[in-house]
Scaffold this active site. Structure first.
Site, mmCIF file in Angstrom:
data_model
loop_
_atom_site.group_PDB
_atom_site.id
_atom_site.type_symbol
_atom_site.label_atom_id
_atom_site.label_comp_id
_atom_site.label_asym_id
_atom_site.label_seq_id
_atom_site.Cartn_x
_atom_site.Cartn_y
_atom_site.Cartn_z
ATOM 1 N N TRP A 73 25.883 11.116 3.616
ATOM 2 C CA TRP A 73 25.481 9.764 3.994
ATOM 3 C C TRP A 73 24.100 9.373 3.472
ATOM 4 O O TRP A 73 23.698 8.222 3.588
ATOM 5 C CB TRP A 73 25.453 9.640 5.530
ATOM 6 N N ASN A 74 23.335 10.318 2.935
ATOM 7 C CA ASN A 74 21.919 10.001 2.689
ATOM 8 C C ASN A 74 21.703 9.035 1.520
ATOM 9 O O ASN A 74 20.755 8.255 1.538
ATOM 10 C CB ASN A 74 21.083 11.276 2.519
ATOM 11 N N LYS A 93 35.861 10.472 -0.809
ATOM 12 C CA LYS A 93 35.829 10.519 0.663
ATOM 13 C C LYS A 93 34.362 10.369 1.052
ATOM 14 O O LYS A 93 33.601 11.328 1.047
ATOM 15 C CB LYS A 93 36.393 11.864 1.145
ATOM 16 N N PRO A 94 33.943 9.130 1.381
ATOM 17 C CA PRO A 94 32.538 8.932 1.750
ATOM 18 C C PRO A 94 32.269 9.543 3.121
ATOM 19 O O PRO A 94 33.200 9.865 3.852
ATOM 20 C CB PRO A 94 32.397 7.410 1.829
ATOM 21 N N GLY A 145 26.940 18.026 0.378
ATOM 22 C CA GLY A 145 26.712 18.004 1.818
ATOM 23 C C GLY A 145 26.004 19.262 2.248
ATOM 24 O O GLY A 145 25.320 19.912 1.441
ATOM 25 N N SER A 146 26.184 19.627 3.492
ATOM 26 C CA SER A 146 25.455 20.780 4.022
ATOM 27 C C SER A 146 26.085 22.085 3.526
ATOM 28 O O SER A 146 27.266 22.133 3.173
ATOM 29 C CB SER A 146 25.469 20.731 5.541
ATOM 30 N N GLU A 181 27.246 20.922 -4.147
ATOM 31 C CA GLU A 181 25.825 20.532 -4.118
ATOM 32 C C GLU A 181 25.412 20.536 -2.665
ATOM 33 O O GLU A 181 25.843 19.678 -1.898
ATOM 34 C CB GLU A 181 25.650 19.133 -4.696
ATOM 35 N N LEU A 182 24.568 21.479 -2.293
ATOM 36 C CA LEU A 182 24.369 21.713 -0.864
ATOM 37 C C LEU A 182 22.921 21.453 -0.440
ATOM 38 O O LEU A 182 22.212 20.696 -1.065
ATOM 39 C CB LEU A 182 24.819 23.139 -0.546
ATOM 40 N N CYS A 217 18.106 15.605 -0.594
ATOM 41 C CA CYS A 217 18.353 17.039 -0.809
ATOM 42 C C CYS A 217 17.194 17.698 -1.543
ATOM 43 O O CYS A 217 16.851 18.834 -1.278
ATOM 44 C CB CYS A 217 19.653 17.230 -1.578
HETATM 45 P P1 NAD Z 1 27.960 17.310 5.949
HETATM 46 O O1 NAD Z 1 28.155 18.652 5.353
HETATM 47 O O2 NAD Z 1 27.960 17.175 7.428
HETATM 48 O O3 NAD Z 1 29.113 16.311 5.454
HETATM 49 C C1 NAD Z 1 29.360 16.078 4.095
HETATM 50 C C2 NAD Z 1 30.761 15.550 3.927
HETATM 51 O O4 NAD Z 1 31.695 16.553 4.302
HETATM 52 C C3 NAD Z 1 31.088 14.330 4.787
HETATM 53 O O5 NAD Z 1 31.815 13.421 4.010
HETATM 54 C C4 NAD Z 1 31.943 14.908 5.911
HETATM 55 O O6 NAD Z 1 32.877 13.995 6.447
HETATM 56 C C5 NAD Z 1 32.677 16.025 5.195
HETATM 57 N N1 NAD Z 1 33.144 17.114 6.072
HETATM 58 C C6 NAD Z 1 32.713 17.430 7.305
HETATM 59 N N2 NAD Z 1 33.360 18.545 7.748
HETATM 60 C C7 NAD Z 1 34.212 18.920 6.779
HETATM 61 C C8 NAD Z 1 35.120 20.000 6.637
HETATM 62 N N3 NAD Z 1 35.294 20.905 7.581
HETATM 63 N N4 NAD Z 1 35.823 20.090 5.487
HETATM 64 C C9 NAD Z 1 35.639 19.185 4.507
HETATM 65 N N5 NAD Z 1 34.775 18.153 4.581
HETATM 66 C C10 NAD Z 1 34.066 18.024 5.704
HETATM 67 O O7 NAD Z 1 26.623 16.745 5.310
HETATM 68 P P2 NAD Z 1 25.859 15.411 5.641
HETATM 69 O O8 NAD Z 1 25.245 15.568 6.995
HETATM 70 O O9 NAD Z 1 26.751 14.242 5.403
HETATM 71 O O10 NAD Z 1 24.709 15.380 4.513
HETATM 72 C C11 NAD Z 1 23.493 16.055 4.642
HETATM 73 C C12 NAD Z 1 23.517 17.346 3.856
HETATM 74 O O11 NAD Z 1 23.871 17.090 2.511
HETATM 75 C C13 NAD Z 1 22.161 18.013 3.788
HETATM 76 O O12 NAD Z 1 22.269 19.395 4.005
HETATM 77 C C14 NAD Z 1 21.696 17.771 2.358
HETATM 78 O O13 NAD Z 1 20.797 18.688 1.856
HETATM 79 C C15 NAD Z 1 22.995 17.778 1.631
HETATM 80 N N6 NAD Z 1 22.868 17.057 0.363
HETATM 81 C C16 NAD Z 1 22.783 17.761 -0.794
HETATM 82 C C17 NAD Z 1 22.614 17.105 -2.005
HETATM 83 C C18 NAD Z 1 22.503 17.874 -3.305
HETATM 84 O O14 NAD Z 1 22.581 17.264 -4.355
HETATM 85 N N7 NAD Z 1 22.315 19.175 -3.282
HETATM 86 C C19 NAD Z 1 22.550 15.705 -2.031
HETATM 87 C C20 NAD Z 1 22.624 15.027 -0.839
HETATM 88 C C21 NAD Z 1 22.792 15.702 0.361
#
Ligand code: NAD
Length: 520
Positions: free
Chosen positions: A149-150, A173-174, A222-223, A244-245, A278
């Site tokens: 979401w960031n 999938k946003p 994501g995370s 990309e975490l 990130c």
């Molecule tokens: P998140 O991991 O909670 O969610 C990311 C996505 O995954 C969402 O679309 C969510 O709906 C989906 N999701 C949730 N549970 C799932 C599952 N079990 N299986 C598959 N998909 C699932 O992350 P967030 O809170 O949306 O974003 C913040 C994180 O993203 C931070 O840790 C940040 O560092 C990371 N991030 C990394 C980068 C990068 O380029 N390395 C860029 C932006 C954000």
């Protein structure tokens, strides 16, 4: 103080949902959630449409992407207005997303035809010279992009661009917290006249899992915790992933640094987008001789910042849970002896705002130095030597990017090559993201593979198909069973001798390796 939370954090994602602005609590818009059971059919439709998209060829696809880039440019304000409503960002932060996308589009529009062209390879051994070897880059049919979401616009599209350029269809999938801008982007794709190879599935975990189960490649951002789950699930169908975490990016400030520049960079790198980036600067190691000057300059800069959605330097945190992480890290640091020089609490008034915060007297026993905060905090640690700074910078499960500040660029480069991460910016922060010719990716728990950037950012979405063609009417046949066993054994001896000629020469010529330079 009124706490404003986002309604989609409820477990139900059926029918329609209302998205609230985390800064004001006002309704930002409505979204229709996708039923997870519909995802296979959506993927099948995209897979069918992808064939024609691939057959268009790179040149025609580049034209479609160019029209989309123009659409983005023309609708920039509309996109940014919605971004501000959906995320509570400041206008200046929202203003960064579309230009980055257009830069990535411009780079691929210019280079994609060449990058995706079949590549000829020479025969490595003389007896294979009768073969013409060509690698063809064939797109993976449907790429699933799971986004956070960031940066709802940039994180969704910076990966989609490479996939679409490569000839794939994309199923996005946003994040369930920011579904609105994604719909606007798809409207733009359609309005720019491009074919239906860009689909969206809206929802949370269940829809995400259905995407993982149905697509041919997954680009996940994501995370780290969710990335692991995605990879485990993808392994069931052997679907390749690029992850990309999270990150905990260190900055190192040497005693010969331009302290003012380093302080400006640290504050911007830590605070922009309320620290929800990130690659934000999450911890700083400063050599003792410039420590106090650096801290004073940082505090001065931070105290000049205004927090507020729209017109502030940076806006709200996405929700209360993100604010709670920031509060926990600051409380933990204080309990263990850290000092808060400025900030250190949520802002007065409604909305999930947190004041920009500078922490000193910090160490690695504190969560603020080891866990991803994703909030507007800047913990600064004094170090005695460069080696200590390098050791601490590497003492993290993460390895996304880093920065080094020194007037001696060669010395900074030496340090960069001792840091375990995917990118290092010297006398700057985050600028590698603008370097569209280079892949952007993390090491260790920060990721696998790389996202957009360079030829790598296109070819990752392709499968390489090698086609071997005889140069003459003489094809193979040398090693078939129509030869006697004696002839086949002679052939094997000859191949061994020919293949060994190069290694024998190399082994004879080998010299001991030169020692590498050290940092200090
Ligand atoms: P998140 O991991 O909670 O969610 C990311 C996505 O995954 C969402 O679309 C969510 O709906 C989906 N999701 C949730 N549970 C799932 C599952 N079990 N299986 C598959 N998909 C699932 O992350 P967030 O809170 O949306 O974003 C913040 C994180 O993203 C931070 O840790 C940040 O560092 C990371 N991030 C990394 C980068 C990068 O380029 N390395 C860029 C932006 C954000």
């Amino acid at each position: 103080m009124t706490a404003i939370t986002q309604p989609p954090t409820t477990p139900e994602f059926s029918g329609t949902g209302t998205i609230l602005n985390p800064a004001t609590g006002a309704v930002a818009g409505e979204v229709r959630w996708t039923d997870p059971s519909d995802v296979p059919a959506i993927t099948a439709e995209l897979r069918a449409a992808q064939r024609e998209w691939e057959q268009h060829g790179a040149k025609e696809r580049a034209t479609a992407l160019a029209r989309f880039a123009v659409w983005l440019g023309e609708h920039r304000s509309e996109i940014e207005e919605l971004l501000i409503k959906e995320t509570g960002k400041s206008a200046v932060d929202a203003g960064q997303e579309v230009p980055l996308l257009i830069m990535i589009l411009a780079y691929y529009i210019k280079t994609m035809e060449k990058a995706l062209a079949p590549a000829r390879r020479p025969a490595a051994l003389p007896f294979l010279a009768i073969k013409k070897i060509t690698i063809h880059y064939r797109p993976r049919p449907v790429v699933g992009i799971i986004a956070p979401w960031n940066y709802p616009v940039a994180n969704a599209l910076m990966d989609a661009i490479g996939a679409l350029a490569a000839g794939c269809a994309v199923l996005l999938k946003p994040s369930e917290r920011t579904p609105l801008t994604a719909e606007l982007l798809r409207r733009g794709w359609r309005e720019s006249g491009a074919p239906d190879v860009f689909g969206i599935a809206q929802g949370a975990r269940a829809v995400s899992e259905a995407v993982v189960d149905s697509v041919d490649f997954i680009q996940f951002t994501g995370s780290t915790a969710t990335g692991r789950k995605v990879m485990e699930r993808a392994a069931r169908r052997l679907t390749p992933v690029s992850l990309e975490l999270g990150g905990k990016d260190p900055m190192i400030v040497l005693e010969d640094a331009d302290v003012e520049l380093a302080a400006h960079a640290a504050v911007w790198g830590a605070m922009f987008n309320a620290g929800q980036t990130c690659v934000s600067v999450e911890r700083v190691y400063v050599l003792e001789p410039v420590y106090q000057r650096f801290v004073d300059a940082v505090v001065r800069d931070v105290q000049a910042l205004h927090v507020g959605a729209g017109e502030g330097h940076f806006g709200a945190l996405i929700d209360e849970s993100q604010l709670a992480v920031t509060e926990r890290h600051v409380a933990d640091a204080k309990a263990k002896g850290a000092q808060v020089l400025t900030g250190g609490r949520r802002a007065d008034g409604p909305g999930s705002f947190y004041l920009p915060t500078v922490l000193v007297d910090v160490d690695h026993s504190m969560a603020c130095m080891t866990e991803e905060t994703f909030g507007p905090t800047l913990p600064i640690m004094k170090v005695a030597t460069v080696d200590e700074a390098i050791r601490l910078a590497n003492a993290s499960p993460y390895g996304l990017s880093a920065s080094v500040f020194s007037r001696d660029v060669e010395r900074a480069k030496d340090i960069a090559l001792q840091l375990d991460c995917g990118a290092v910016n010297i006398n700057d922060v985050i600028s590698n993201l603008m370097c569209t010719t280079a892949p952007m990716g993390g090491w260790k728990a920060s990721g696998i593979g790389a996202r957009f950037g360079g030829v790598e950012g296109l070819r990752k979405y392709c499968r390489a198909e090698t086609v071997v063609v005889p140069r003459t009417s003489v094809g193979g046949g040398f090693a078939y069973y129509n030869n006697s066993l004696k002839t086949l054994a002679r052939m094997n001896r000859m191949m061994t001798r020919l293949a060994l000629a190069g290694p024998r020469r190399a082994a004879r010529a080998a010299k001991p390796a030169k020692p590498t330079r050290t940092a200090t």
